[in-house]
Design an enzyme around this catalytic site. Structure first.
Site, PDB file in Angstrom:
ATOM      1  N   ASN A   1       0.442  -1.174  -0.276  1.00  0.00           N
ATOM      2  CA  ASN A   1      -0.162  -0.106   0.086  1.00  0.00           C
ATOM      3  C   ASN A   1       0.712   1.419   0.056  1.00  0.00           C
ATOM      4  O   ASN A   1       0.531   2.619  -0.417  1.00  0.00           O
ATOM      5  CB  ASN A   1      -0.654   0.236   1.033  1.00  0.00           C
ATOM      6  CG  ASN A   1      -0.650  -0.239   3.040  1.00  0.00           C
ATOM      7  OD1 ASN A   1       0.880  -0.734   2.792  1.00  0.00           O
ATOM      8  ND2 ASN A   1      -0.912   0.223   3.586  1.00  0.00           N
TER       9      ASN A   1
ATOM     10  N   GLY B   1       2.188  -6.506   7.489  1.00  0.00           N
ATOM     11  CA  GLY B   1       1.066  -6.583   6.484  1.00  0.00           C
ATOM     12  C   GLY B   1       0.250  -6.598   7.435  1.00  0.00           C
ATOM     13  O   GLY B   1       0.028  -5.831   8.411  1.00  0.00           O
TER      14      GLY B   1
ATOM     15  N   THR C   1      -3.027  -8.455   9.665  1.00  0.00           N
ATOM     16  CA  THR C   1      -2.551  -9.278  10.622  1.00  0.00           C
ATOM     17  C   THR C   1      -2.667 -10.407  10.545  1.00  0.00           C
ATOM     18  O   THR C   1      -2.128 -11.249  11.602  1.00  0.00           O
ATOM     19  CB  THR C   1      -3.956  -8.595  12.238  1.00  0.00           C
ATOM     20  OG1 THR C   1      -4.096  -7.372  11.822  1.00  0.00           O
ATOM     21  CG2 THR C   1      -4.195  -9.329  12.979  1.00  0.00           C
TER      22      THR C   1
ATOM     23  N   GLU D   1       3.881  -4.950  12.287  1.00  0.00           N
ATOM     24  CA  GLU D   1       3.301  -4.057  11.571  1.00  0.00           C
ATOM     25  C   GLU D   1       1.956  -4.298  11.172  1.00  0.00           C
ATOM     26  O   GLU D   1       2.195  -4.473   9.569  1.00  0.00           O
ATOM     27  CB  GLU D   1       4.348  -2.704  10.951  1.00  0.00           C
ATOM     28  CG  GLU D   1       5.122  -2.174  12.442  1.00  0.00           C
ATOM     29  CD  GLU D   1       4.881  -1.259  13.482  1.00  0.00           C
ATOM     30  OE1 GLU D   1       3.698  -1.434  13.697  1.00  0.00           O
ATOM     31  OE2 GLU D   1       6.073  -0.636  14.003  1.00  0.00           O
TER      32      GLU D   1
ATOM     33  N   CYS E   1      -3.204   1.871   6.615  1.00  0.00           N
ATOM     34  CA  CYS E   1      -3.569   0.694   7.631  1.00  0.00           C
ATOM     35  C   CYS E   1      -3.723   1.677   8.821  1.00  0.00           C
ATOM     36  O   CYS E   1      -4.430   1.377   9.438  1.00  0.00           O
ATOM     37  CB  CYS E   1      -2.016   0.331   8.655  1.00  0.00           C
ATOM     38  SG  CYS E   1      -0.745   1.424   8.898  1.00  0.00           S
TER      39      CYS E   1
HETATM   40  P1  NAD Z   1       0.119  -9.487   3.560  1.00  0.00           P
HETATM   41  O1  NAD Z   1       0.083  -9.719   4.885  1.00  0.00           O
HETATM   42  O2  NAD Z   1      -1.237 -10.262   3.059  1.00  0.00           O
HETATM   43  O3  NAD Z   1       1.332  -9.404   2.735  1.00  0.00           O
HETATM   44  C1  NAD Z   1       2.322  -8.272   3.495  1.00  0.00           C
HETATM   45  C2  NAD Z   1       3.874  -8.914   2.746  1.00  0.00           C
HETATM   46  O4  NAD Z   1       3.621 -10.423   3.231  1.00  0.00           O
HETATM   47  C3  NAD Z   1       3.801  -9.167   1.337  1.00  0.00           C
HETATM   48  O5  NAD Z   1       5.110  -8.838   1.167  1.00  0.00           O
HETATM   49  C4  NAD Z   1       3.377 -11.007   1.395  1.00  0.00           C
HETATM   50  O6  NAD Z   1       4.222 -11.724   0.123  1.00  0.00           O
HETATM   51  C5  NAD Z   1       3.889 -11.672   2.371  1.00  0.00           C
HETATM   52  N1  NAD Z   1       3.003 -12.425   3.040  1.00  0.00           N
HETATM   53  C6  NAD Z   1       2.109 -13.273   2.795  1.00  0.00           C
HETATM   54  N2  NAD Z   1       2.213 -14.040   3.228  1.00  0.00           N
HETATM   55  C7  NAD Z   1       2.973 -14.570   3.412  1.00  0.00           C
HETATM   56  C8  NAD Z   1       3.588 -15.677   4.386  1.00  0.00           C
HETATM   57  N3  NAD Z   1       2.735 -16.665   4.962  1.00  0.00           N
HETATM   58  N4  NAD Z   1       5.093 -15.586   4.582  1.00  0.00           N
HETATM   59  C9  NAD Z   1       6.164 -14.888   4.522  1.00  0.00           C
HETATM   60  N5  NAD Z   1       5.299 -13.882   3.623  1.00  0.00           N
HETATM   61  C10 NAD Z   1       4.363 -14.090   3.797  1.00  0.00           C
HETATM   62  O7  NAD Z   1      -0.414  -7.780   3.579  1.00  0.00           O
HETATM   63  P2  NAD Z   1      -0.907  -6.837   2.099  1.00  0.00           P
HETATM   64  O8  NAD Z   1      -2.014  -7.075   1.433  1.00  0.00           O
HETATM   65  O9  NAD Z   1       0.706  -6.789   1.340  1.00  0.00           O
HETATM   66  O10 NAD Z   1      -1.643  -5.418   2.852  1.00  0.00           O
HETATM   67  C11 NAD Z   1      -1.621  -4.936   3.534  1.00  0.00           C
HETATM   68  C12 NAD Z   1      -2.227  -5.129   4.791  1.00  0.00           C
HETATM   69  O11 NAD Z   1      -1.490  -4.472   6.276  1.00  0.00           O
HETATM   70  C13 NAD Z   1      -3.258  -4.284   6.048  1.00  0.00           C
HETATM   71  O12 NAD Z   1      -4.335  -5.313   6.564  1.00  0.00           O
HETATM   72  C14 NAD Z   1      -2.758  -2.728   6.533  1.00  0.00           C
HETATM   73  O13 NAD Z   1      -3.503  -2.616   7.433  1.00  0.00           O
HETATM   74  C15 NAD Z   1      -1.699  -3.541   7.136  1.00  0.00           C
HETATM   75  N6  NAD Z   1      -0.282  -1.657   6.743  1.00  0.00           N
HETATM   76  C16 NAD Z   1       0.128  -2.054   8.544  1.00  0.00           C
HETATM   77  C17 NAD Z   1       1.142  -1.324   8.101  1.00  0.00           C
HETATM   78  C18 NAD Z   1       1.793  -0.645   9.657  1.00  0.00           C
HETATM   79  O14 NAD Z   1       2.316  -0.045  10.121  1.00  0.00           O
HETATM   80  N7  NAD Z   1       0.712  -1.293  11.413  1.00  0.00           N
HETATM   81  C19 NAD Z   1       1.670  -0.387   7.623  1.00  0.00           C
HETATM   82  C20 NAD Z   1       1.285  -0.411   6.548  1.00  0.00           C
HETATM   83  C21 NAD Z   1      -0.184  -1.401   5.698  1.00  0.00           C
END
Ligand code: NAD
Length: 486
Positions: free
Chosen positions: A149, A229, A231, A251, A285
């Protein structure tokens, strides 16, 4: 013609892979780039390269590591337009979002460079008159897994402080934004002349991410993990890291509330709600996911909010810079948002604005009569949809805001600063912003969530704590007696 990147970046070399995957422009589904699809072989190569690069990097004088961070910042500043263009095409973002992000990323590297000039330890009193030190030192190889994002910002946050402190990094960006969250940084680090092995970048398709993600935690050379990413994935990563007794900073998602009191500056409140709910299509997020409005001003707030939100143009931001609300990142996200709207309507919610879903494009949507049994009340939406809920007392507003498993950020709009601070005290969130929306970030502040929004903090000295380990070192000067039996 789709862009073809040079390869994975491992040990300062561009490494080709046997297969590639498509990187789509979410606005029209066209292939924007073809991206190397790493296997386990390249993943282990990257971890070894980081392991090999770590010792010499950690041994450099701290100012030299800082100077490299400043060089990285200046290359990114020079390439700002490239990054903005890529963010528009790869991420589906409005040009203003790209300008903000591309301007912010160098700041993160500046702050990381500066963090090296702070104290790295403390001198403790000793009952035996020892010279007793608590000192921080880098951990070794850190895995950074970043989301799509704010791909460049969140990759910068996960890597810059870790590197400045003397760690080496293996970076795995999201498969949705492999360039802006990953290979762009490889190009920058190469141009800045950062020593080989310090930053390694591997990209892989969704079908390989689980196995590669596991290796990026399990491999014995990996000493820490920083993950941003969802939760759901963050829980799995933190649990796996925990099983190895490795440190993980995660995070995660949010369900942030903006509380608007009856004494609020209405114009400020409307702007905070509009920006917080709809910036980047709500894919932040810290997006405002519940607007809570005091019943005394509800009827004045609502039409003003609808009026402003209505003016946000929906369209393809990669072609039209006036399009502020671009596409959601993929079909899965669009389907999830659509399901939340339909579920809410089926259970009695009223659409006050928008509601239209056209492929990946979702209109800014304002919902009324939202109740606890609706998905949109409970689950993270991550789209341009927001309920507006009335309240009558501060206690009630706090209770509604806290009625979620998440606890990332929050906002309170009131002219009474003491009241704002009292409400902030009651909120179960890692961050709270009075007279602003929940969406705020600066590179040197303690950024992070409570409850299911994560564990650990990023930013400034809190990043330094996250990416270093503390050791107790003493120097005895003959003061400590031993039992005479020994
Ligand atoms: P996601 O969890 O689908 O993916 C995040 C990352 O994890 C990606 O690089 C993905 O390839 C990787 N990933 C997915 N499955 C994995 C696994 N089994 N093992 C290791 N890596 C894996 O999240 P997203 O859709 O990319 O991002 C959106 C989410 O991120 C939303 O829930 C958002 O709230 C959160 N977010 C949080 C923050 C924060 O600072 N708290 C900031 C931005 C986004």
């Amino acid at each position: 013609m789709a862009i073809n990147f040079k390869g994975l970046y491992i040990g300062g070399q561009w490494v080709n892979t046997a297969s590639h995957f498509d990187d789509l422009n979410p606005a029209d589904g066209a292939v924007w780039a073809t991206v190397p699809d790493a296997t386990m072989t390249e993943t282990v190569m990257a971890i070894r390269a980081a392991h090999d690069g770590f010792k010499a990097w950690a041994a450099l004088p701290f100012q030299e590591r800082s100077n490299y961070m400043l060089k990285v910042a200046s290359v990114i500043e020079r390439r700002k337009n490239d990054l903005v263009e890529a963010l528009r095409h790869e991420g589906g973002g409005w040009i203003g979002k790209g300008m903000f992000e591309a301007g912010y990323v160098p700041e993160v590297f500046h702050a990381a460079a500066a963090s090296n000039y702070a104290a790295i330890g403390e001198i403790l009193p000793s009952e035996n008159n020892k010279f007793s030190l608590a000192v921080r030192r880098p951990m070794g190889v850190i895995t950074c897994i970043s989301p799509w994002n704010f791909p460049a910002l969140l990759t910068a946050r996960g890597t810059a402080f870790a590197l400045a402190a003397g760690n080496a990094v293996v970076l795995k960006p999201s498969e949705e934004t492999p360039y802006t969250g990953g290979l762009f940084f490889a190009e920058v680090f190469e141009e800045a002349g950062v020593p080989a092995g310090v930053l390694n970048v591997i990209t892989c398709s969704r079908s390989r991410v689980q196995a590669i993600g596991d290796e990026l935690i399990d491999h014995p050379a990996i000493k820490g993990i920083t993950f941003t990413g969802s939760t759901a994935v963050g829980r799995v990563i933190a649990a796996r890291a925990g099983a190895h007794l490795k440190k993980a900073c995660v995070e995660l998602g949010g369900k942030d509330a903006l509380i608007i009191c009856e004494d609020a500056d209405l114009d400020r409140a409307v702007k905070a709600a509009n920006f917080g709910s709809f910036m980047h299509q709500g894919q932040i997020c810290m997006s405002v996911e519940k607007v809570l409005v005091h019943e005394k001003i509800f009827d004045r707030f609502l039409p003003a909010f609808i009026e402003r939100a209505k003016a946000l143009k929906v369209g393809d931001p990669s072609r039209d810079p006036a399009s502020i609300i671009g596409p959601l990142i993929n079909d899965k996200q669009a389907a999830r948002v659509k399901e939340q709207i339909e579920d809410a309507v089926a259970k009695g919610a009223k659409i006050a604005l928008g509601g239209g879903v056209n492929g990946r494009f979702v209109e800014p949507t304002i919902l009324l009569n939202v109740t606890r049994d609706m998905l949109v009340y409970r689950d993270e939406t991550f789209g341009p949809v927001v309920p507006v809920i009335p309240f009558s007392t501060d206690e009630q507003a706090i209770a509604i805001a806290n009625d979620t498993e998440y606890g990332l950020s929050s906002g309170v709009i009131t002219r009474d600063e003491s009241r704002g601070l009292a409400i902030a005290q009651g909120l179960e969130t890692g961050m709270c912003h009075i007279n602003c929306s929940s969406v705020n970030d600066e590179p040197h502040v303690p950024f992070g969530g409570s409850k299911a929004s994560g564990l650990g903090r990023h930013g400034g000295r809190w990043s330094h704590e996250t990416f270093t380990e503390t050791r107790w070192v003493t120097l005895d000067r003959g003061g400590r007696p031993f039992p005479p039996q020994f």
